[in-house]
Enzyme design. Structure first.
Site, mmCIF file in Angstrom:
data_model
loop_
_atom_site.group_PDB
_atom_site.id
_atom_site.type_symbol
_atom_site.label_atom_id
_atom_site.label_comp_id
_atom_site.label_asym_id
_atom_site.label_seq_id
_atom_site.Cartn_x
_atom_site.Cartn_y
_atom_site.Cartn_z
ATOM 1 N N TYR A 1 -1.549 -1.653 10.506
ATOM 2 C CA TYR A 1 -1.692 -1.865 9.055
ATOM 3 C C TYR A 1 -0.505 -1.264 8.301
ATOM 4 O O TYR A 1 0.114 -1.923 7.459
ATOM 5 C CB TYR A 1 -3.002 -1.233 8.580
ATOM 6 C CG TYR A 1 -3.225 -1.351 7.093
ATOM 7 C CD1 TYR A 1 -3.585 -2.564 6.516
ATOM 8 C CD2 TYR A 1 -3.088 -0.245 6.259
ATOM 9 C CE1 TYR A 1 -3.795 -2.676 5.149
ATOM 10 C CE2 TYR A 1 -3.301 -0.345 4.891
ATOM 11 C CZ TYR A 1 -3.657 -1.566 4.341
ATOM 12 O OH TYR A 1 -3.856 -1.677 2.994
ATOM 13 N N SER B 1 0.879 -1.181 0.000
ATOM 14 C CA SER B 1 0.000 0.000 0.000
ATOM 15 C C SER B 1 0.910 1.223 0.000
ATOM 16 O O SER B 1 2.082 1.134 0.385
ATOM 17 C CB SER B 1 -0.856 -0.003 1.274
ATOM 18 O OG SER B 1 -1.430 1.261 1.508
HETATM 19 N N1 LIG Z 1 -8.688 -0.579 -1.125
HETATM 20 C C1 LIG Z 1 -7.669 0.207 -0.831
HETATM 21 O O1 LIG Z 1 -7.819 1.448 -0.714
HETATM 22 C C2 LIG Z 1 -6.288 -0.391 -0.683
HETATM 23 C C3 LIG Z 1 -5.188 0.490 -0.697
HETATM 24 C C4 LIG Z 1 -3.922 -0.021 -0.561
HETATM 25 C C5 LIG Z 1 -3.732 -1.385 -0.428
HETATM 26 N N2 LIG Z 1 -4.794 -2.226 -0.406
HETATM 27 C C6 LIG Z 1 -4.543 -3.663 -0.250
HETATM 28 O O2 LIG Z 1 -5.113 -4.353 -1.342
HETATM 29 C C7 LIG Z 1 -5.357 -5.710 -0.968
HETATM 30 C C8 LIG Z 1 -6.753 -6.111 -1.417
HETATM 31 O O3 LIG Z 1 -7.701 -5.353 -0.683
HETATM 32 P P1 LIG Z 1 -9.008 -4.754 -1.365
HETATM 33 O O4 LIG Z 1 -8.871 -3.289 -1.346
HETATM 34 O O5 LIG Z 1 -9.317 -5.433 -2.635
HETATM 35 O O6 LIG Z 1 -10.080 -5.098 -0.225
HETATM 36 P P2 LIG Z 1 -11.300 -6.130 -0.185
HETATM 37 O O7 LIG Z 1 -12.251 -5.872 -1.282
HETATM 38 O O8 LIG Z 1 -11.799 -6.082 1.224
HETATM 39 O O9 LIG Z 1 -10.582 -7.533 -0.442
HETATM 40 C C9 LIG Z 1 -9.819 -8.188 0.543
HETATM 41 C C10 LIG Z 1 -9.678 -9.638 0.146
HETATM 42 O O10 LIG Z 1 -8.901 -10.305 1.165
HETATM 43 C C11 LIG Z 1 -9.603 -11.471 1.568
HETATM 44 N N3 LIG Z 1 -9.370 -11.788 2.968
HETATM 45 C C12 LIG Z 1 -9.532 -10.977 4.048
HETATM 46 N N4 LIG Z 1 -9.305 -11.669 5.177
HETATM 47 C C13 LIG Z 1 -9.008 -12.938 4.803
HETATM 48 C C14 LIG Z 1 -8.706 -14.143 5.505
HETATM 49 N N5 LIG Z 1 -8.707 -14.179 6.852
HETATM 50 N N6 LIG Z 1 -8.438 -15.260 4.798
HETATM 51 C C15 LIG Z 1 -8.475 -15.248 3.453
HETATM 52 N N7 LIG Z 1 -8.756 -14.145 2.717
HETATM 53 C C16 LIG Z 1 -9.025 -13.020 3.393
HETATM 54 C C17 LIG Z 1 -11.096 -11.133 1.357
HETATM 55 O O11 LIG Z 1 -11.835 -12.310 1.123
HETATM 56 P P3 LIG Z 1 -12.880 -12.977 2.169
HETATM 57 O O12 LIG Z 1 -13.516 -11.877 2.950
HETATM 58 O O13 LIG Z 1 -13.817 -13.726 1.269
HETATM 59 O O14 LIG Z 1 -12.033 -13.885 2.996
HETATM 60 C C18 LIG Z 1 -11.027 -10.323 0.058
HETATM 61 O O15 LIG Z 1 -11.050 -11.178 -1.040
HETATM 62 C C19 LIG Z 1 -5.140 -5.769 0.551
HETATM 63 O O16 LIG Z 1 -3.878 -6.347 0.815
HETATM 64 C C20 LIG Z 1 -5.162 -4.313 0.970
HETATM 65 O O17 LIG Z 1 -4.399 -4.088 2.132
HETATM 66 C C21 LIG Z 1 -6.078 -1.759 -0.539
#
Ligand SMILES: NC(=O)c1ccc[n+]([C@@H]2O[C@H](COP(=O)([O-])OP(=O)(O)OC[C@H]3O[C@@H](n4cnc5c(N)ncnc54)[C@H](OP(=O)(O)O)[C@@H]3O)[C@@H](O)[C@H]2O)c1
Length: 261
Positions: A154, A141
């Site tokens: 985080y 991130s």
């Molecule tokens: N969105 C942002 O603004 C942002 C910015 C910077 C970085 N990121 C990073 O991008 C990545 C993806 O996040 P996203 O933004 O796409 O959020 P998201 O839509 O909430 O997706 C998160 C994914 O992680 C999975 N996950 C969460 N806990 C889990 C567990 N205990 N076991 C297995 N899978 C798990 C969730 O699946 P289930 O709930 O089905 O398990 C979901 O598929 C993350 O690493 C996040 O830190 C996001």
């Protein structure tokens, strides 16, 4: 590496992971999709098989438990599959003061964002090294560049992911295995509902997960070291160097604070 090859994508049930699965599928890769919500994974798998005529394997798995990565890799081996491309995307964060946070939430974050990611790198690398090729995409991130009050654990996890990825990349020079670290800025996914970011400045301007996935896919296949997605985020590390660290942290903390209506 010639396509098609098999990509393991964690956190494929929503957001950036789902968009990455769609992007890898469009390029003809076979997929192994992992997350907890099996129904969402099965629905996506069915759509991708029909649209792209690829093999998609769904493994519902909770990565927040001890030993989750090893158990996942055992399932993959038992299914006769090999991981050519590892996409460590699953992740979560929580908005709030460290002292008021619930310890189980902190532990789950450490487990998914750092420990499972590290263990999956280690386990997948064994096969990659044996076969003489591989690619890893670790999702960090822009929070990796700065301590972030309200997101203390985080941001520390993501700094770890960036540091680990850069070291691994260096160690693997000449091994035909690349390690890419993706640093997205705010992206419109379920992350913000899970984190409790409603009403924060973070949510004012967000990238689309499809754009982030496109840039990440290209960087991974090109074997690049680090990709900051979104043009507005790219100069961030440069500007952060110009500011006193305490000012930069104050700004980050303000962006993460919920606004009173
Ligand atoms: N969105 C942002 O603004 C942002 C910015 C910077 C970085 N990121 C990073 O991008 C990545 C993806 O996040 P996203 O933004 O796409 O959020 P998201 O839509 O909430 O997706 C998160 C994914 O992680 C999975 N996950 C969460 N806990 C889990 C567990 N205990 N076991 C297995 N899978 C798990 C969730 O699946 P289930 O709930 O089905 O398990 C979901 O598929 C993350 O690493 C996040 O830190 C996001």
């Amino acid at each position: 590496m010639t396509t098609p090859s098999t990509a393991l994508i964690t956190g494929a049930s929503s957001g950036i992971g789902r968009a990455l699965a769609q992007r890898f599928a469009a390029a003809g890769h076979a997929l192994i999709l992992v997350a907890r919500r099996e129904a969402a994974l099965q629905e996506l798998a069915q759509e991708l098989r029909q649209r792209h005529n690829i093999t998609v394997t769904v493994i519902a798995h909770d990565l927040s438990t001890t030993g989750a990565a090893a158990a996942l890799m055992q399932d993959i081996e038992a299914a006769g599959l090999e991981v050519d491309i590892l996409v460590n995307n699953a992740g979560l964060g929580f908005n709030g003061a460290f002292v008021d946070s619930e310890l189980p939430q902190i532990q789950a974050m450490l487990q998914v964002d750092m420990i499972a990611l590290t263990e999956l790198c280690h386990l997948a690398l064994q096969g990659m090294k044996r076969r003489g090729h591989g690619r890893i995409l670790n999702v960090a991130s822009v929070a990796a560049f700065l301590p972030c009050p309200q997101f203390a654990v985080y941001a520390a996890c993501k700094a770890y992911v960036l540091s680990l990825s850069e070291s691994l990349r260096h160690e693997l020079r000449g091994a035909n295995i690349s390690v890419t670290c993706l640093c997205p800025g705010a992206t419109a996914t379920e992350f913000h509902a899970v984190a409790g970011n409603e009403g924060t400045l973070i949510m004012r301007m967000m990238d689309s997960p499809e754009m982030v996935a496109e840039q990440a896919y290209r960087a991974t296949l090109a074997g690049r070291g680090m990709i900051i997605s979104g043009w507005i985020n790219k100069p961030l590390p440069f500007f952060l160097q110009l500011l006193p660290r305490s000012w930069a942290m104050s700004l980050a903390g303000r962006a993460a604070r919920r606004q009173v209506a």
